[in-house]
Design an enzyme around this catalytic site. Sequence first.
Site, PDB file in Angstrom:
ATOM      1  N   ASN A   1      17.242  -0.424  -2.084  1.00  0.00           N
ATOM      2  CA  ASN A   1      17.930   0.147  -3.247  1.00  0.00           C
ATOM      3  C   ASN A   1      19.253  -0.526  -3.562  1.00  0.00           C
ATOM      4  O   ASN A   1      19.970  -0.076  -4.441  1.00  0.00           O
ATOM      5  CB  ASN A   1      18.167   1.642  -3.001  1.00  0.00           C
TER       6      ASN A   1
ATOM      7  N   ASP B   1      17.347   7.112   8.107  1.00  0.00           N
ATOM      8  CA  ASP B   1      17.972   7.658   9.311  1.00  0.00           C
ATOM      9  C   ASP B   1      17.241   8.873   9.851  1.00  0.00           C
ATOM     10  O   ASP B   1      17.774   9.604  10.685  1.00  0.00           O
ATOM     11  CB  ASP B   1      19.432   8.016   9.034  1.00  0.00           C
TER      12      ASP B   1
ATOM     13  N   ASN C   1      20.113   0.718  -8.556  1.00  0.00           N
ATOM     14  CA  ASN C   1      20.292   1.669  -7.462  1.00  0.00           C
ATOM     15  C   ASN C   1      20.052   3.071  -7.998  1.00  0.00           C
ATOM     16  O   ASN C   1      20.876   3.631  -8.719  1.00  0.00           O
ATOM     17  CB  ASN C   1      21.705   1.550  -6.886  1.00  0.00           C
TER      18      ASN C   1
ATOM     19  N   ASP D   1      15.091  15.152  -4.348  1.00  0.00           N
ATOM     20  CA  ASP D   1      14.170  15.978  -3.571  1.00  0.00           C
ATOM     21  C   ASP D   1      13.978  17.350  -4.204  1.00  0.00           C
ATOM     22  O   ASP D   1      12.872  17.900  -4.207  1.00  0.00           O
ATOM     23  CB  ASP D   1      14.671  16.111  -2.130  1.00  0.00           C
TER      24      ASP D   1
END
Length: 921
Positions: free
Chosen positions: A699, A748, A725, A835
């Site tokens: 990104n 992560d 991005n 999300d």
Amino acid sequence: ELMTGYTMLRNGGVGNGGQPWVLRWSSRIRLTWLSFTLFIILVFFPLIAHYYLTTIDDADDAGKRIFGPRTGNELCEVKHVQDLCRIRESVSEELLQLEAKRQELNSEIAKLNLKIEACKKSIENAKQDLLQLKNVISQTEHSYKELMAQNQPKLSLPIRLLPDKDDATFPLPKSNRNCRLHNCFDYSRCPLTSGFPVYVYNSDDYPFGSSLDPLIKQAFEATVRTNVYVTENANIACVYIILVGEMQEPVMPKPTELEQQLHSLPYWRTDGHNHLIINLSRKSDTQNFIYNISTGRAMIAQSTFYDVQYRPGFDIVVSPLVHAMSEPNFLEIPPQVPVKRKYLFSFQGEKIESLRSSLQEVRSFEEEIEGNAPADYDDRIITTLKAVQDSKLDFVLVEFTCKNQPKASLPTEWALCGERDDRLELLKLSTFALIITPGDTHLVISAGCAMRLFEALEVGAIPVVLGEQVQLPYNDVIRWNEAALIIPKPRITEVHFLLRSISDNDLLAMRRQGRFLWETYFSTSDNVFSTVLAIIRTRIQIPAAPIREETAVEIPHRSGKAAGTDPNMADNGDLDLGPVETEPPYASPKYLRNFTLTAMDIYRNWNSAPGPFHLFPYTPFDPVLPSEAKFLGSGTGFRPIGGGAGGSGKEFQAALGGNVPREQFTVVMLTYEREEVLMNSLERLNGLPYLNKVVVVWNSPKLPSEDLLWPDIGVPIMVVRTEKNSLNNRFLPWDEIETEAILSIDDDAHLRHDEIMFGFRVWREARDRIVGFPGRYHAWDIPHQSWLYNSNYSCELSMVLTGAAFFHKYYAYLYSYVMPQAIRDMVDEYINCEDIAMNFLVSHLTRKPPIKVTSRWTFRCPGCPQALSHDDSHFHERHKCINFFVKVYGYMPLLYTQFRVDSVLFKTRLPHDKTKCFKFI
């Protein structure tokens, strides 16, 4: 004296009596004696010494030895010799030990050489066995193909038929009213494999183009440029389209002039077959100027039709083009709740002309009418509605006289009152919106009625259409009874009772369906044009063009670094996660029903809320109502049951089984300039079963380091470069994703292999849901009267974060191409909430909550660099996102659930032959 004598002898014997010969003889005797003595000494003395040395030590008394070797103690009595003796003894012992080790190593080398020879023989045998197995597999595949060829007919694409330019060979029907597809449409121009090419005339090339409304013409041209079906090659076109309206009245051409211009189109071919004449309306008083024009076999798409003009199944009733060059403002659209509003129903309008006077004045209409004129129910309607208003039983608002000058309208039609903004404000306060059809029953639809329908659907007022003869827009493919009430005018006295008897659940369902129809088929010029093309394509049974996928631009990278083994990944106990794929990755089955769609499927697709499924030929499930949604995977429509072999837990874990026994998933990992964290996350995927590939969405505009060595995890790693991005890139439908299942995971995220496999198995049982690990929920903030995002620990949830979640690839298409652009813009503005947007979308489509697996509440790796979610403004932005998304959807689609999926025997040690099964609680 002696010296004197000696001197004399040397001088020849002179002197001392003259006897030189005596001296000479005496001298010779001395020399001989001396030589003999030296000989005896040099020869016999060594012999005597040797004899003595060899015999003297033979004595028995060791103490009398003089020259023989002495013991070590005797030699070491001297102090400086003792050190040398110790060194000699130490060296001797080390030499003995080294010799023993050397012999031992030689024996081990000999044994290893024997093992090496045995291994070489085993390898050769294994190679022979592998070659035999490959031959058996090859023969089996060949036999399978032969068997399939015997049981399936050989299919090949039909030969493309290209008619000549002048191919008017059809006999004309007795009347244009009798035109239907079978006698007025040339199917030879539209083979099943043609892709439905459409040629659009440039209106500016013809005189009537200067009379078109500039906004409509501009919006139409912009839509045409981006449509996938439009072609510039008129010779291969299936349908020819010409835009003729809305026209501006001062410069409107005469009907005869317009007819001549249409007939002179280069591909009209004398009768206009396979042509579509589009007359879009932006105002409620759009005239039906095509009524008196001979259009031959051309189809007509407009908002006003008389029954003598409208040909069912051939012509198309379109919605008005209100938002010609602008997108709808979702912030101005009222929410869908509360269900009941201030007014039970409302109506504003003024009837300018009665039915009887219109029949007397418009003689061209009367000639087409057969039988007596129908009764005019408008007076009875006015009386009944005023009585309901005066009864005060419910709040209703009916006005039959406009406060200001009414809008222009057709004869016998109820004219609109006021400006558009004023009408929308009233409809926002109305549960139902009455739409009274024109008194002339031969006017099956008018632009004014279509405008009232558009405005009611836009603000969530449920339309109540009085007049069953009406032909609503796209009525042959849309089930209007799911979004509106169509009531005959004679039942006007029962309308009040009927409206009060509808439950809140039914009201909300109708309002939601109406919102879906408005967003999908009415709201923009692109939706209107796409819907018109989709109707024609559906009628002639040509499959839709495949939806586009995002082309993955790969970033070159070096790989080959051996992936390490994370102890947290390997700690799976005795749990057999399944085989690690050694074969090349395999994709999910493709959609196989392109040319075998039934009429039921087509009809159901058009009425499926809330997504424009007619645009998706490769749908992964049969699109039906949300309460009946079924996900079958990759659009196959049928999955063979081939994996159900039963078995204990051990067999269950060794293979996927189920109805789709062979399936993989793709990991999509979003990252931004965290190379070390990314490499660690990729290494943790090493050895993960059923993994097809990893798509890393890079990104950042800055490319990865050139010297970065990527891990080799046994499956391909595709590094995709993005244009900008954006967190929306996480859900782009990349063409490199060849599986139905997508595991979206942050760079992560820290998940064990057993957790991932458990989530994959759960998703396979609920393919229409988001299945993930970290759960969140929304809550209503009473003091501020708004929604809040909450991440506290709770027994209830409504969202699953897509930083570690499975979902179907189909939702990637919907998120990127169908979901309102305003939501994606909000995600880009805050760099947050993608999300939440995905959870809103899936819950909106399925009316089901997500599924959380395991008790894990967080999934971040310890010690990783700080992420965006640690910012203080993170939660404030998510609060704003939820409230904005609610405005866009018109209601809160998220649903609460207390359901969590765990394995009952998760991490429980059992004997190897009794490996546990996954069970859900």
